[in-house]
Design an enzyme around this catalytic site. Structure first.
Site, PDB file in Angstrom:
ATOM      1  N   HIS A  47       7.781   7.362   3.814  1.00  0.00           N
ATOM      2  CA  HIS A  47       8.424   7.440   5.121  1.00  0.00           C
ATOM      3  C   HIS A  47       8.903   8.873   5.324  1.00  0.00           C
ATOM      4  CE1 HIS A  47       9.124   2.982   5.620  1.00  0.00           C
ATOM      5  NE2 HIS A  47       9.016   3.024   4.291  1.00  0.00           N
TER       6      HIS A  47
ATOM      7  N   HIS B 197       0.900  -1.160   0.000  1.00  0.00           N
ATOM      8  CA  HIS B 197       0.000   0.000   0.000  1.00  0.00           C
ATOM      9  C   HIS B 197       0.937   1.208   0.000  1.00  0.00           C
ATOM     10  CE1 HIS B 197      -3.743   2.070   2.003  1.00  0.00           C
ATOM     11  NE2 HIS B 197      -2.993   2.964   1.380  1.00  0.00           N
TER      12      HIS B 197
HETATM   13  P1  AMP Z   1       8.195  -0.516   3.748  1.00  0.00           P
HETATM   14  O1  AMP Z   1       9.221  -1.493   4.189  1.00  0.00           O
HETATM   15  O2  AMP Z   1       8.742   0.652   2.990  1.00  0.00           O
HETATM   16  O3  AMP Z   1       7.029  -1.180   3.056  1.00  0.00           O
HETATM   17  O4  AMP Z   1       7.647   0.119   5.096  1.00  0.00           O
HETATM   18  C1  AMP Z   1       6.577  -0.420   5.835  1.00  0.00           C
HETATM   19  C2  AMP Z   1       6.479   0.418   7.090  1.00  0.00           C
HETATM   20  O5  AMP Z   1       5.214   0.185   7.690  1.00  0.00           O
HETATM   21  C3  AMP Z   1       7.526   0.091   8.116  1.00  0.00           C
HETATM   22  O6  AMP Z   1       8.135   1.291   8.577  1.00  0.00           O
HETATM   23  C4  AMP Z   1       6.718  -0.575   9.249  1.00  0.00           C
HETATM   24  O7  AMP Z   1       7.301  -0.343  10.504  1.00  0.00           O
HETATM   25  C5  AMP Z   1       5.390   0.061   9.092  1.00  0.00           C
HETATM   26  N1  AMP Z   1       4.259  -0.704   9.572  1.00  0.00           N
HETATM   27  C6  AMP Z   1       3.948  -1.993   9.248  1.00  0.00           C
HETATM   28  N2  AMP Z   1       2.791  -2.361   9.856  1.00  0.00           N
HETATM   29  C7  AMP Z   1       2.348  -1.285  10.532  1.00  0.00           C
HETATM   30  C8  AMP Z   1       1.227  -1.013  11.354  1.00  0.00           C
HETATM   31  N3  AMP Z   1       0.288  -1.945  11.597  1.00  0.00           N
HETATM   32  N4  AMP Z   1       1.117   0.215  11.926  1.00  0.00           N
HETATM   33  C9  AMP Z   1       2.044   1.145  11.690  1.00  0.00           C
HETATM   34  N5  AMP Z   1       3.130   0.969  10.912  1.00  0.00           N
HETATM   35  C10 AMP Z   1       3.288  -0.238  10.351  1.00  0.00           C
END
Ligand code: AMP
Length: 403
Positions: free
Chosen positions: A357, A353
Site C-alpha cells: 500500500h 497476492h
Molecule cells: P489488504 O487488506 O492489505 O489485503 O489490502 C487489499 C487492498 O486491495 C485493499 O486496499 C482493497 O481496497 C484493494 N482491492 C481489493 N480488490 C481490488 C480490486 N479489484 N481492484 C483494486 N483494488 C482492490
C-alpha cells in the site's frame, strides 16, 4: 555520407553523439535544442527513405516543449522508411569537474533518462543502444546482452584526455565481456575554444578485435557484422552460462509497455486502472482507497507472501514502490507517505497476492495517526468505486508520470 555508405552497400549508418551540434556554452546548448519530430530530424527520415538505409542517430539535444525540463540526450534508431524503431534517453550523464583543467557538467544542460530500453531488431542484428559515458557502466551492457543484444552501440563525444586513457579499452572490454559487436561513432577534433573530442570511431568484434577505425583524415569507416562469427565466439566460451547468478545477480527495473490485464489474487485488474508497469511489478489504483492517492503496487507473479518472491522480484517491487511514492508525493504535494505490507491474514491481508500500500500523507489526515486501524477495516466499511472513477485516476497518474 549516407549516400557514400549506400554506395558501399551498407545496411545501417551510425552517427556520433551531438551529430546535431556542440554548443559553445550551457545557454547556447539548451537554446539550440531540437525536437524529435522537428525539421532537423525529419531531414534524416527523408534521407533514410530515399536511400533505403537504417540510421543510428544519437544522441541529440531533444527539447520536448510539453515537458518543463532540460533537453534529453536522445538516441533514435530509424528504419529504411524513416520511422522511429527505438528511442533511448541517455541514463548516465557525464559530469567531470577537474578544477583548472576541465569542467563539463552534462547535468547542467541535460535531463537524464529514466528507462532501460530493450535491444531493437535491425537488419544487421539486435542492437542495444547507449551513449558515450554509458560505456563505463557494464551492468547496462550485460543487461542488454541478457535481453538478446548482438551489437552494442556507443555514439560518443569523448574528451581527449579520457579518450586517450580509456576509449579503446572500454569498448573492447564491453565487446569481450558481452560477446557482442561494438559500434562506436565518435566526434573528433576541435569544436570551439573550450572543447575538443578524441575521435577514433571504431567497430570491435565479439572477440575484442578492432575491425574498423576512423582517423583525423578518414571520416568514415566500414565494417561487416557476421552473426555466424558472433555465435562461434559465444559457443567457444559460453561465459553467460558460467556466471554465478546464485552469488550475484543483475537486477534491473525494466519498464513494460504491455496492455494486458493482470491477476491480483482472485481479481482481474484491467489495464485501464494500471498506471505503471515494470518488468516484474505493476502499480494500480485502489477499489476502496482510505484516502485520495492510496494505490497498490504488486508483483506480476501471483504469490501470497513477501518471502516467496525471488530476489530480483523483491528488488523490482521496491524500486517500483519508491518510484510510485515519488510520483504520488509530487502529485498530491505531500511530504510523507505510509508504505506498508499486510503480509499474511493475521496481519490484515485480505487479498492473497503480495501488495504494497502506498499512501501519500499530509498533516492531520488521520486522527492520532490511526492509519493502520483504518487500513485494516477499510474493505468492509468503504464502498467500491466505479470503474470510470478508477480509470480517470489512473489516467491522471499516467499523464503526470509522462510529463
Ligand atoms: P489488504 O487488506 O492489505 O489485503 O489490502 C487489499 C487492498 O486491495 C485493499 O486496499 C482493497 O481496497 C484493494 N482491492 C481489493 N480488490 C481490488 C480490486 N479489484 N481492484 C483494486 N483494488 C482492490
Amino acid at each position: 555520407m549516407i549516400k557514400r555508405a549506400k554506395q558501399r552497400d551498407c545496411q545501417m549508418a551510425f552517427f556520433p553523439e551531438c551529430f546535431d551540434y556542440i554548443g559553445r556554452n550551457r545557454d547556447e546548448t539548451i537554446a539550440l535544442g531540437i525536437e524529435e519530430d522537428g525539421q532537423y530530424i525529419n531531414q534524416f527520415r527523408e534521407v533514410a527513405r530515399e536511400h533505403r538505409i537504417w540510421l543510428s542517430l544519437g544522441g541529440f539535444h531533444n527539447k520536448d516543449p510539453s515537458k518543463n525540463c532540460l533537453p534529453f540526450n536522445t538516441y533514435l534508431v530509424l528504419d529504411e522508411n524513416g520511422e522511429t524503431r527505438s528511442r533511448y534517453d541517455k541514463l548516465h550523464l557525464f559530469n567531470l569537474d577537474l578544477p583548472g583543467r576541465i569542467r563539463l557538467m552534462e547535468s547542467e544542460f541535460s535531463t537524464a533518462g529514466t528507462d532501460l530500453v530493450l535491444p531493437v531488431d535491425t537488419p544487421i542484428g539486435k542492437l542495444g543502444t547507449a551513449i558515450c559515458y554509458d560505456v563505463r557502466f557494464p551492468e547496462l551492457s550485460l543487461w542488454q546482452r541478457y535481453k538478446g543484444a548482438q551489437i552494442l552501440s556507443y555514439p560518443a563525444a569523448f574528451t581527449v584526455n579520457t579518450g586517450l586513457a580509456h576509449w579503446e579499452t572500454l569498448l573492447r572490454a564491453r565487446a569481450i565481456e558481452t560477446q557482442c559487436y561494438v559500434v562506436a561513432a565518435a566526434q573528433t577534433g576541435k569544436h570551439n575554444e573550450k572543447r575538443s573530442s578524441y575521435g577514433h570511431s571504431m567497430v570491435v568484434d565479439p572477440w575484442g578485435a578492432v575491425i574498423a577505425q576512423c582517423s583525423e583524415t578518414v571520416d568514415m569507416c566500414f565494417a561487416e557484422i557476421s552473426l555466424d562469427y558472433l555465435d562461434e565466439v559465444r559457443a567457444l566460451q559460453p561465459v553467460l552460462d558460467h556466471r554465478r547468478s546464485d552469488l550475484y545477480s543483475l537486477i534491473a527495473n525494466e519498464r513494460s509497455e504491455s496492455k494486458e490485464s493482470v491477476q491480483f489474487g482472485p481479481n482481474t485488474i484491467s489495464s485501464d486502472t494500471i498506471f505503471y508497469r515494470s518488468g516484474k511489478s505493476f502499480a494500480f489504483v485502489n477499489l476502496k482507497p482510505v484516502k485520495a492517492g492510496h494505490v497498490l503496487v504488486a508483483p506480476i507473479r501471483e504469490v501470497k507472501r513477501l518471502a516467496e518472491l525471488t530476489d530480483p522480484e523483491t528488488a523490482d517491487l521496491f524500486i517500483t514502490v519508491t518510484k510510485i511514492q515519488r510520483l504520488l508525493e509530487s502529485y498530491y504535494k505531500a511530504e510523507a507517505s505510509t508504505v506498508t505490507v499486510q503480509d499474511g491474514p493475521d496481519a490484515g491481508q485480505t487479498v492473497p497476492h503480495v501488495h504494497v500500500h502506498v499512501i501519500p500523507r499530509t498533516p492531520g489526515d488521520f486522527r492520532d495517526n490511526e492509519i493502520y486501524t483504518v487500513l485494516e477495516g477499510h474493505e468492509d466499511v468503504r464502498k467500491p468505486r466505479t470503474e470510470e472513477e478508477m480509470k480517470t485516476e489512473a489516467d491522471n497518474y499516467r499523464n503526470f508520470l509522462n510529463r
